[in-house]
Enzyme design. Structure first.
Site, PDB file in Angstrom:
ATOM      1  N   LYS A 175       0.913  -1.148  -0.177  1.00 54.72           N
ATOM      2  CA  LYS A 175       0.004   0.019  -0.209  1.00 54.72           C
ATOM      3  C   LYS A 175       0.907   1.204  -0.086  1.00 54.72           C
ATOM      4  O   LYS A 175       1.899   1.178   0.730  1.00 54.72           O
ATOM      5  CB  LYS A 175      -1.040   0.014   1.409  1.00 54.72           C
ATOM      6  CG  LYS A 175      -1.742  -1.175   1.304  1.00 54.72           C
ATOM      7  CD  LYS A 175      -2.889  -0.955   0.208  1.00 54.72           C
ATOM      8  CE  LYS A 175      -4.140  -2.355   0.526  1.00 54.72           C
ATOM      9  NZ  LYS A 175      -5.136  -2.026  -0.530  1.00 54.72           N
ATOM     10  N   HIS A 305     -10.329  -8.579  -7.847  1.00 52.05           N
ATOM     11  CA  HIS A 305     -10.115  -7.892  -6.618  1.00 52.05           C
ATOM     12  C   HIS A 305     -10.447  -8.658  -5.626  1.00 52.05           C
ATOM     13  O   HIS A 305     -11.730  -9.257  -5.663  1.00 52.05           O
ATOM     14  CB  HIS A 305     -10.727  -6.527  -6.517  1.00 52.05           C
ATOM     15  CG  HIS A 305     -10.722  -5.968  -5.220  1.00 52.05           C
ATOM     16  ND1 HIS A 305     -11.867  -6.137  -4.340  1.00 52.05           N
ATOM     17  CD2 HIS A 305      -9.731  -5.647  -3.977  1.00 52.05           C
ATOM     18  CE1 HIS A 305     -11.573  -5.419  -2.996  1.00 52.05           C
ATOM     19  NE2 HIS A 305     -10.288  -5.110  -3.132  1.00 52.05           N
TER      20      HIS A 305
END
Length: 374
Positions: A175, A305
């Site tokens: 991230k 996803h």
């Protein structure tokens, strides 16, 4: 030969607690609180001839109770339907809830039911879902995300990345999107140095404006990233298109969209090199397959996803070599596990999706309702 009919439907709301609350850029920029749990909507369908299927949808943070409430309102329409007529059944449920639209919570609620019907069809055929759909491959490239959240110190991120690779996972995603872009770049450089030439992706979770995203994209060209994910607001198709045209690093997005129509806008704008649809979010496997056809026609790569238990099968049936996201978070919900080996996730030989609900899943159930006969 008479058709089989749906005789029983069970819906359940399940709350899965995370061992450690997860933080991405949305938390560090003050837009959300750390994610401590995931709420699932499970649908279990049984037929008069004794066949069954299980599907699920989910919500992170808010929305789980709303999915469950909408599913309860429309699920009674399933009783007596032919489970093979998935498209017809889907339209019946859409029209039953037409006043709330065809995206968001409305279609996410239907997704659990739609996925259960596909699971049922494949189980009845004695085939893994990927084989029923028409697989192009028996395994799919896989990457891990769960070890790269921003709440984790960099040494922990590096350690978990190494562990993932040792467990047969092929790529690592971390991230980014912190208020200090320099911190992102230092974190990325440390992971790249630690991993060497391993496939590496980053995910900004929609946190940049167009100028910042372009600046970051240019700064990381040297790292040879597989993609930059969600650099901009999920609905900024024009901005993503400009970014994709300006950078050598591929742009990936789509996970937050909740309908095929929203993805069509991305495709038509050439806003992504890699499309990341989420079957539970877009309305199930029926909708995902429509979207996959459009994505392939546009020459796009695919990296669905989350929800690897569903997306492994769908990715295996996509014509172009895809990626599947590895998250071990859902493991306690199921009795079975997926195999990763030599950088790939392997399609199980079990029929349907290949999963049965665990006793722990039953214990985490907070509400349930049934329709039809026993």
């Amino acid at each position: 030969m008479p058709s089989d009919r749906i005789r029983h439907v069970a819906l359940s709301s399940v709350v899965l607690p995370l061992d450690v609350p997860a933080s991405d850029a949305k938390v560090l920029t003050g837009r959300q609180k750390p994610m401590a749990e995931i709420v699932f909507l499970f649908a279990e369908i049984a037929t008069e001839d004794g066949h069954g299927g299980t599907g699920f949808s989910y919500s992170k943070r808010a929305g789980g109770p709303a999915q469950y409430a909408h599913a309860k309102e429309v699920a009674g329409n399933l009783i007596g339907q032919d489970p093979s007529d998935i498209g017809k059944v889907y339209d019946t449920l859409l029209w039953a809830g037409a006043s709330v639209g065809r995206s968001g919570v409305a279609t996410q609620a239907l997704a659990a039911i739609d996925i259960a019907l596909w699971d049922l069809k494949a189980r009845r055929a004695g085939l893994p879902l990927a084989k029923l759909l028409g697989a192009y491959r028996d395994s799919v490239r896989t990457y891990n995300t769960s070890g790269g959240f921003l709440h984790a110190p960099i040494e922990e991120v590096k350690e978990r990345a190494g562990r993932s690779l040792a467990e047969g996972i092929g790529g690592i995603k971390i991230k980014v999107g912190q208020p200090d872009m320099g911190a992102d770049l230092r974190r990325l450089a440390a992971v790249r140095e630690h991993l060497g030439d391993v496939p590496l992706m980053v995910d900004a979770n929609q946190q940049w404006d167009r100028v910042s995203a372009l600046r970051f994209g240019r700064a990381v060209e040297e790292f040879g990233l597989v993609w930059i994910e969600e650099p901009l607001d999920a609905y900024d198709a024009e901005g993503h298109a400009r970014l994709a045209a300006a950078l050598d690093t591929p742009i990936a997005t789509g996970e937050m969209l909740s309908s095929v129509a929203e993805h069509v806008r991305l495709i038509e704008a050439r806003a992504a090199d890699i499309l990341q649809p989420d079957a539970p979010r877009v309305g199930g496997i029926t909708s995902f397959l429509r979207l996959a056809t459009l994505a392939d026609h546009a020459g796009l790569q695919l990296a669905p996803h989350f929800a690897m238990e569903i997306h492994l099968h769908l990715a295996a049936a996509y014509p172009r070599e895809p990626w599947v996201e590895h998250f071990e978070w859902l493991n306690p919900l199921f009795n079975e596990r997926l195999e990763t080996r030599e950088g790939r996730m392997h399609v199980p030989d079990r029929p349907g999706l290949g999963f049965t609900l665990s006793e722990q899943c039953r214990a985490w159930t907070v509400d349930s309702v049934e329709f039809g006969g026993a």
